[in-house]
Design a protein around this motif. Structure first.
Motif, short mmCIF file in Angstrom:
data_model
loop_
_atom_site.label_atom_id
_atom_site.label_comp_id
_atom_site.label_asym_id
_atom_site.label_seq_id
_atom_site.Cartn_x
_atom_site.Cartn_y
_atom_site.Cartn_z
N CYS A 1 -4.61 13.02 -4.92
CA CYS A 1 -3.63 12.05 -5.41
C CYS A 1 -4.36 10.83 -5.98
O CYS A 1 -5.22 10.27 -5.31
N CYS B 1 3.19 10.41 -2.22
CA CYS B 1 3.39 9.42 -3.31
C CYS B 1 4.16 9.99 -4.50
O CYS B 1 4.52 9.24 -5.40
N LYS C 1 3.00 11.46 -6.97
CA LYS C 1 2.24 11.29 -8.22
C LYS C 1 1.58 12.63 -8.59
O LYS C 1 1.16 13.38 -7.70
N ALA D 1 -3.23 7.94 -6.32
CA ALA D 1 -2.80 6.72 -5.63
C ALA D 1 -3.40 6.63 -4.23
O ALA D 1 -4.13 5.69 -3.92
N CYS D 2 -3.14 7.63 -3.37
CA CYS D 2 -3.58 7.52 -1.98
C CYS D 2 -4.89 8.26 -1.72
O CYS D 2 -5.48 8.11 -0.65
#
Lengths: 112, 233
Positions: A72, A90, A92, A74-75
């Motif tokens: 991911c 998330c 995403k 984001a995370c």
């Protein structure tokens, strides 16, 4: 079958890397990602056929396979393969962290 | 980095084997970008409908003279001729034995291809679901053309190609009435397993279904490209 043109580029890359050194290339190590679109068996065969008369004539080819990994953006959590490539937390779209490599890693040569 | 061990010397290189292709691709990309041209690498199996999609695009685009195409094929300029008849400025790139286009082949063609007034360039790759995905040509987007007759699991069989796609055009949807077994949900599921941000538009070059959505997608992509340019200007 683009493995022959990859080998052509590989031999050119090796020649560029050794430059005008007086050396005999004895081993070439490359990394091929699982999702690079290159068949490792075909590449090895193409290398055997193509190396004759080139700077790689006496070189062994070692191919390091690299597994595809998605994460991911984001995370940073890993997104498992063969599932929907989206972070469950998330939401995403996953990013490919590895697996598309077509890389010349190392050259071993005997120096005169 | 060079370490000596008797007469054997080891050089750590870590270079992309296709660096030369990628450099030429970057040059092509710049060539398109500075002219405000949105370039698309159109890939897919032989017979998936790549040329038919471009013909339909020319038919329904309000200003076909803003479109141009480079058509790659092993032999013949039949596709380029078809595209010219459809109103697209186009030329053929014959690859001979090569199963894919590379950045150098495109670069050579760009030298004598007039792009004045063109907003969109379609680079129709050689029909092949493996090799074309490996070579960057300098495109802004990858579009994979997949026809409804090719099997729902095609994306799972050719993950490299679909992992790099920005958009999948599912073609020949006019045939679906004769193919009750084709499961569109299964195609979308397969795409989501190999394509991080799956986007698919179902189209028919015969009925015109979906072509306007495809044109909207193209326009939105070009506008967002131009917006990025203004930010950097």
């Amino acid at each position: 079958m683009h493995e022959y043109s990859i080998v052509q580029s590989l031999v050119d890359s090796v020649a560029a890397a050794i430059g005008d050194r007086d050396a005999v290339v004895i081993r070439v190590e490359i990394a091929i990602g699982e999702l690079a679109g290159v068949d490792r068996g075909l590449l090895a065969t193409a290398f055997e056929v193509f190396r004759e008369g080139t700077v790689c004539e006496r070189a062994l080819l070692a191919i390091n396979p690299i597994a595809a990994r998605w994460a991911c953006p984001a995370c940073g959590g890993e997104v498992a393969r063969n599932t929907h490539l989206r972070c469950a937390r998330c939401q995403k779209p996953a990013r490919m962290e590895s697996g598309d490599e077509i890389v010349l890693q190392r050259i071993e040569m005997e120096v005169a | 980095m060079c370490q000596k061990d008797s007469a054997v010397s080891v050089v750590d290189v870590q270079t992309r084997i296709l660096a030369r292709n990628d450099d030429v691709a970057a040059h092509n990309r710049h060539h398109f970008l500075e002219r405000g041209i949105f370039a698309v690498n159109v890939m897919g199996s032989p017979g998936s409908g790549k040329t038919a999609v471009l013909e339909a695009t020319a038919r329904m685009f309000r200003d076909p003279h803003k479109l141009a195409a480079l058509a790659g094929d092993l032999a013949t300029d039949n596709d380029a001729a078809r595209l010219r008849r459809a109103g697209l400025r186009s030329c053929a790139i014959e690859t001979g034995q090569a199963c894919h286009l590379d950045a150098e082949l495109v670069h050579r063609e760009l030298h004598h291809f007039d792009l004045d007034g063109v907003d969109y360039v379609f680079i129709e790759n050689v029909g092949n679901l493996v090799c074309p995905a490996v070579y960057d040509l300098g495109q802004r987007a990858n579009v994979v053309v997949l026809s409804v007759t090719e099997g729902e699991d095609k994306p799972l069989k050719y993950p490299t190609m679909f992992a790099k796609a920005d958009l999948v055009l599912l073609t020949k949807t006019d045939l679906l009435t004769h193919l009750p077994q084709v499961d569109l949900a299964a195609i979308l599921d397969a795409l989501a397993r190999v394509m991080p941000n799956p986007r698919m538009i179902a189209i028919s070059a015969v009925s015109g279904e979906g072509i306007l959505d495809w044109l909207d997608w193209l326009q939105a992509c070009r506008e967002s490209m131009l917006a990025t340019l203004e930010v950097h200007a």
